[in-house]
Scaffold this active site. Structure first.
Site, mmCIF file in Angstrom:
data_model
loop_
_atom_site.group_PDB
_atom_site.id
_atom_site.type_symbol
_atom_site.label_atom_id
_atom_site.label_comp_id
_atom_site.label_asym_id
_atom_site.label_seq_id
_atom_site.Cartn_x
_atom_site.Cartn_y
_atom_site.Cartn_z
ATOM 1 N N GLU A 1 12.342 2.326 13.576
ATOM 2 C CA GLU A 1 11.822 3.076 13.484
ATOM 3 C C GLU A 1 10.204 3.037 13.956
ATOM 4 O O GLU A 1 10.321 2.711 15.686
ATOM 5 C CB GLU A 1 11.083 2.566 12.328
ATOM 6 C CG GLU A 1 10.270 1.910 12.114
ATOM 7 C CD GLU A 1 9.962 1.364 10.362
ATOM 8 O OE1 GLU A 1 10.401 2.315 9.207
ATOM 9 O OE2 GLU A 1 10.087 0.224 10.395
ATOM 10 N N TYR B 1 1.103 -0.541 -0.011
ATOM 11 C CA TYR B 1 0.088 -0.239 0.016
ATOM 12 C C TYR B 1 0.776 1.113 0.110
ATOM 13 O O TYR B 1 2.054 1.178 0.385
ATOM 14 C CB TYR B 1 -0.692 -0.002 0.974
ATOM 15 C CG TYR B 1 -0.402 0.341 2.068
ATOM 16 C CD1 TYR B 1 -0.757 1.260 3.394
ATOM 17 C CD2 TYR B 1 0.340 -0.660 3.202
ATOM 18 C CE1 TYR B 1 -0.109 1.527 4.127
ATOM 19 C CE2 TYR B 1 1.201 -0.281 4.903
ATOM 20 C CZ TYR B 1 1.389 0.983 4.660
ATOM 21 O OH TYR B 1 1.266 1.256 6.166
ATOM 22 N N LEU C 1 11.166 0.914 7.161
ATOM 23 C CA LEU C 1 10.396 2.010 5.994
ATOM 24 C C LEU C 1 10.846 3.109 5.178
ATOM 25 O O LEU C 1 11.144 3.667 5.739
ATOM 26 C CB LEU C 1 8.774 1.818 6.074
ATOM 27 C CG LEU C 1 8.376 2.093 4.846
ATOM 28 C CD1 LEU C 1 7.898 0.994 4.324
ATOM 29 C CD2 LEU C 1 7.249 2.687 5.444
ATOM 30 N N LYS D 1 6.591 -1.928 2.305
ATOM 31 C CA LYS D 1 5.356 -1.430 2.906
ATOM 32 C C LYS D 1 4.291 -2.282 2.331
ATOM 33 O O LYS D 1 2.748 -2.422 1.416
ATOM 34 C CB LYS D 1 4.779 0.024 2.018
ATOM 35 C CG LYS D 1 4.128 0.969 2.961
ATOM 36 C CD LYS D 1 4.649 2.525 2.610
ATOM 37 C CE LYS D 1 3.218 3.453 2.642
ATOM 38 N NZ LYS D 1 3.502 3.976 4.340
#
Length: 278
Positions: free
Chosen positions: A178, A33, A202, A146
């Site tokens: 993250e 996505y 990411l 992702k």
């Protein structure tokens, strides 16, 4: 339209959209996505998002339903159909619709599905009161994709909310990776420091933009892993994502942190606002 949903050519409101139960995204999370912001009916940093979309799809061996340029044109056309000039734009591509089976369906018989939705968005938010909590990073080793498989992120985000915080920071072997839905960077002694691009984080579009801003502004930047202790002792902690490009953390695990170099943060924020034409 007040809001919009698109699925393989069909356009409705988000509330009316129906997706087949055999879409592999439903029972396997077998898809990827992207999220982008729309300002004045124009998609911000669209090429960055299309590039990451193409990369994520390739890493999980999903064939795009159309060339990336064609998908980009479609997204732009859909954004024009929503009344609000400022929008939250989401799209996902799943491997296709077929009976449940762990094996990939034959790509010659089953094509990938494209789902898009766009809804009004309140605009850029840049908070100076972000609160963080650290959690163990128990995710799999493909965080650079992702993917739709976000259950560990969901659990971490909920844990942050229950602790009265805005975001959870993942820590793996003592090093910050993250956030549950963001990248986390620090500023120390005038140097912007962010985790290197690898399979543990990411490749965030705003992370990419901030590195570019640093280069333009002559701010030293390092792409290296940093520890939870370094995070706690940083002059500034910046949490960034597409929808929240520059959140300034003032608390970590219940203790005051950062807030020591507002001038540098303001320079980065100004570059972002210039980029979106505000």
């Amino acid at each position: 339209m007040e809001n919009l949903a698109y699925y393989n050519g069909r356009i409705t409101s988000i509330e009316e959209m129906m997706i087949p139960a055999n879409d592999r995204g439903f029972y396997f999370g077998d898809g990827i996505y992207e999220v982008a912001m729309v300002f004045n009916h124009k998609i911000f940093a669209l090429e960055d998002h299309l590039e990451r979309m193409e990369s994520s799809a390739a890493m999980v061996q999903i064939q795009l339903p159309a060339p990336r340029e064609e998908i980009g044109r479609l997204l732009g056309e859909l954004a024009l159909k929503v009344e609000s000039p400022c929008q939250f734009l989401y799209w996902q591509i799943t491997r296709g619709t077929s009976p449940r089976n762990h094996l990939f369906p034959d790509p010659q018989k089953v094509t990938s599905n494209l789902y898009v939705y766009s809804k009004p968005w309140g605009g850029v938010e840049m908070s100076d009161t972000y609160r963080l909590i650290s959690v163990d990073d128990t995710r799999f080793l493909h965080c650079n994709i992702k993917t739709l498989n976000l259950l560990p992120n969901v659990m971490a985000s909920q844990k942050a909310k229950e602790a009265g915080c805005n975001e959870a920071v993942f820590v793996r072997d003592g090093y910050v990776t993250e956030g549950s839905h963001s990248n986390v960077s620090i500023i120390k002694d005038g140097v912007f420091i962010t985790h290197p691009l690898d399979n543990l984080i990411l490749p965030g579009t705003e992370r990419k933009h901030m590195l570019a801003y640093c280069k333009e502004l002559g701010i030293p930047a390092q792409e290296r892993a940093f520890t939870l202790e370094e995070l706690a002792e940083a002059d500034e902690i910046i949490v960034s994502s597409t929808s929240h490009p520059s959140m300034r953390a003032m608390e970590l695990n219940g203790r005051p942190v950062g807030m020591k170099n507002p001038e540098l943060v303001e320079k980065l924020r100004k570059k972002y606002l210039e980029g979106i034409g505000q």
